[in-house]
Design an enzyme around this catalytic site. Structure first.
Site, short mmCIF file in Angstrom:
data_model
loop_
_atom_site.label_atom_id
_atom_site.label_comp_id
_atom_site.label_asym_id
_atom_site.label_seq_id
_atom_site.Cartn_x
_atom_site.Cartn_y
_atom_site.Cartn_z
N PHE A 230 -0.72 6.67 138.96
CA PHE A 230 0.08 6.15 137.86
C PHE A 230 1.51 5.86 138.27
O PHE A 230 2.21 5.08 137.61
CB PHE A 230 0.05 7.13 136.68
CG PHE A 230 1.01 8.28 136.77
CD1 PHE A 230 2.27 8.21 136.18
CD2 PHE A 230 0.67 9.45 137.44
CE1 PHE A 230 3.16 9.28 136.26
CE2 PHE A 230 1.55 10.50 137.53
CZ PHE A 230 2.80 10.42 136.94
N LYS A 231 1.97 6.45 139.36
CA LYS A 231 3.35 6.22 139.80
C LYS A 231 3.62 4.74 140.11
O LYS A 231 4.76 4.28 140.03
CB LYS A 231 3.66 7.07 141.03
CG LYS A 231 3.44 8.57 140.84
CD LYS A 231 4.42 9.18 139.89
CE LYS A 231 4.17 10.66 139.66
NZ LYS A 231 4.51 11.53 140.76
#
Length: 472
Positions: free
Chosen positions: A112-113
Site C-alpha cells: 500500500f505504500k
C-alpha cells in the site's frame, strides 16, 4: 493552506516548504492549520469521479502553491492503470456480507505504500526541478516503505535515497526488493537493531538542523505530511465503492504500526467523510491497542519489541500518533510537546488525563490485537472460505474486523501487501502446495545481486555515511 507544528511552532508554512522539510524545526510534525470540511454537495459530486480526479480534488484543498494544471498533470501521471494494474486503482471487493477488502497493493512494490510514494516521487522531482535544488532522503523502514520509496525515487533527478532498515528483520522478499536495486542514487543501510532504532536515527538527524540544512536532508516516512495526505484519497475512494449513497456510514479496519495509514483515515473523518469507526489492528506489538484501551502510551525497548510474521508492524514508537494526540488535546502545542518531547523521551510513557481520554471516543477509534496463531487461522479461513489469499498484515486486519463489525455498517479492511511478500508464512498457513502468485518480472528477485551495508544503531555512523556520499 498553511501548516504549523504539533509542538507549538506557529510559523505558517506552505505545502512545498514542508514537502521538502519533513520534521518541523521544533521536532514536531506538520498539520494544516485546520481541516477543510466537505459539504454534502461536494461529496455527492465526488462520488462519480475517477481516482485521479478524486485525488486532484482532495489534494487541491491542501496544496495551493503548485499551479492547478501542474498538480493535475502530476496526479494524472501517478494514478494510472499501467502503474496500478486496474482503472479503479484501489478496487473494493466483498469478502463476506458486510466485510470488504480495499486493494491497495497493485503498485510496483506490491504494498500500500506505493499509493502515496509514487505521488511523492513526482512531487519531489517537480519541486526540486522548479527550485534547481537537490534533496537527500533519509528514511527508515520496517519492510514496505523502503522499497516503495526506492522504486518511486530511482532515476529521479536531484534525489538520493538513504534507507535504514532493521538488519535481518524483514522477509526475504522485502529485503531483496530493496537490496537488489543497483541505482547509484539508492543507498541501503541495514541497522543492527529493530525498526525503532532506525526511526530514532532518522529523527535525530532531522533534529540536527545545522546538519539537516548543510546536507539537504528530507524524509519520505509518514512523518512527511505529503505522504499522509496522498493516503487520505483512498478512504474516500473506498467509501464510494462500498456504499450507494452518502447517507450511509462505513468503518475502516487498518493494520497499524506507525499510525500513518490510520491517521489518514482520521483526517478523512475530520473532513466529513461518513466514517463511524476507525479500527486499529495491531500484532503482538500492541502499543496502540493498549493506548486505546487504557489511555496510556508506553513504548517498548528494542528487547521488548517482538519479531513477528507481520514484520511491517513490529513497531512500538508510532510516529504519526503525535498528529492525532495534537488534535485530541485541541491543538495545544505545549501539551503535545510535554507528552512527546518530555514525558516520552524521559520516561518512555505518558498517560492522558481522564478528561483527555474521554475525548478519544468522539474520534471514532477502536482497536484490537492479533497473534501469529490468529493470522495463520485467518489466512486459512479466508482462503478456504472465500478463495481469497491475503498477506499476514491484512490477516491481522481481517481478524480484528470480524470481531468488531456492526450490522448495517460496511467494514472495509485496508489491504497492506500482496501475499507473495510473505511466502514462508503463507506456506505455514496453507501448506507448500498453495503458492502466492507474484508478477513474472519478480520471479528471480531473491537470487539477484544485493547492494547494502550493515551499520550499528549509531546516529554518528549514519551521519558519517551521509558526509561520505553527499557532495556539498
Amino acid at each position: 493552506m498553511k501548516y504549523i507544528s504539533t509542538r507549538g511552532d506557529q510559523t505558517p508554512r506552505r505545502f512545498c516548504e514542508i514537502l521538502l522539510e519533513g520534521l518541523a524545526p521544533d521536532g514536531g510534525l506538520y498539520l494544516p492549520v485546520s481541516y477543510p470540511v466537505i459539504d454534502a454537495a461536494k461529496l455527492a459530486r465526488w462520488r462519480g469521479l475517477s481516482y485521479a480526479e478524486l485525488a486532484f480534488e482532495i489534494l487541491s484543498l491542501y496544496i495551493d502553491d503548485i499551479p492547478p494544471l501542474d498538480l493535475k498533470a502530476l496526479v494524472d501521471k501517478t494514478y494510472t492503470a499501467e502503474v496500478f494494474g486496474t482503472a479503479a486503482i484501489t478496487p473494493v471487493t466483498p469478502l463476506e456480507p458486510g466485510l470488504f477488502l480495499e486493494g491497495l497493493s497493485n503498485g510496483p512494490t506490491l504494498a500500500f505504500k506505493d499509493m502515496a510514494m509514487q505521488l511523492l516521487g513526482n512531487l519531489f522531482e517537480f519541486e526540486l526541478g522548479r527550485r534547481g535544488e537537490q534533496l537527500n532522503i533519509l528514511g527508515a523502514t520496517s519492510g514496505d516503505t523502503g522499497s516503495a520509496a526506492e522504486y518511486a525515487m530511482r532515476g529521479k533527478k536531484g534525489v538520493r535515497v538513504f534507507m535504514l532498515s532493521p538488519h535481518g528483520r524483514m522477509s526475504p522478499f522485502q529485503q531483496a526488493q530493496m537490496f537488489s536495486l543497483q541505482d547509484e542514487n539508492i543507498h541501503n543501510l541495514a541497522v543492527e537493531g529493530v525498526f525503532d532504532d532506525a526511526q530514532d536515527i532518522v529523527k535525530a538527524v532531522s533534529n540536527d538542523l545545522e546538519f539537516k540544512r548543510a546536507y539537504r536532508i528530507g524524509t519520505v516516512n509518514s512523518i512527511n505530511w505529503a505522504r499522509l495526505l496522498a493516503q487520505v484519497v483512498y478512504y474516500f475512494a473506498g467509501y464510494f465503492q462500498a456504499t450507494k449513497s452518502n447517507d450511509e456510514q462505513v468503518s475502516f479496519t487498518v493494520p497499524s504500526g506507525n499510525f500513518g495509514n490510520v491517521c489518514a483515515g482520521h483526517v478523512a473523518r475530520q473532513m466529513g467523510l461518513p466514517v463511524k469507526h476507525l479500527v486499529v489492528a495491531t500484532n503482538e506489538n500492541n502499543v496502540l491497542e493498549e493506548f486505546f484501551r487504557t489511555g496510556t502510551y508506553r513504548v517498548r525497548a528494542s528487547s521488548e519489541t517482538y519479531e513477528t510474521s507481520s514484520p511491517s508492524m513490529d513497531i512500538s514508537k508510532a510516529s504519526n500518533f503525535e498528529r492525532f494526540i495534537c488534535d485530541l488535546v485541541e491543538r495545544d502545542g505545549a501539551r503535545t510537546q510535554a507528552l512527546f518531547g518530555a514525558a516520552l523521551s524521559k520516561d518512555g510513557v505518558f498517560t492522558l488525563t481522564a478528561e483527555e481520554f474521554a475525548r478519544v471516543q468522539g474520534y471514532g477509534f477502536q482497536a484490537g490485537r492479533s497473534t501469529h496463531a490468529d493470522r495463520l487461522a485467518t489466512i486459512r479461513a479466508t482462503y478456504q472460505g472465500q478463495g481469497v489469499l491475503i498477506d499476514t498484515h491484512t490477516a491481522d486486519g481481517v481478524k480484528v474486523a470480524r470481531e468488531l463489525i456492526e450490522p448495517g455498517v460496511p467494514m472495509i479492511v485496508l489491504e497492506t501487501a500482496l501475499p507473495a511478500k510473505f511466502e514462508g508464512t503463507i506456506a505455514e498457513a496453507l501448506g507448500t502446495e498453495v503458492k502466492a502468485p507474484r508478477p513474472a518480472a519478480l520471479a528471480d528477485l531473491e537470487s539477484r545481486p544485493k547492494r547494502f551495508q550493515v551499520v550499528p544503531a549509531d546516529t554518528q555512523v549514519v551521519k558519517q555515511y551521509l558526509r561520505d556520499h553527499v557532495p556539498l
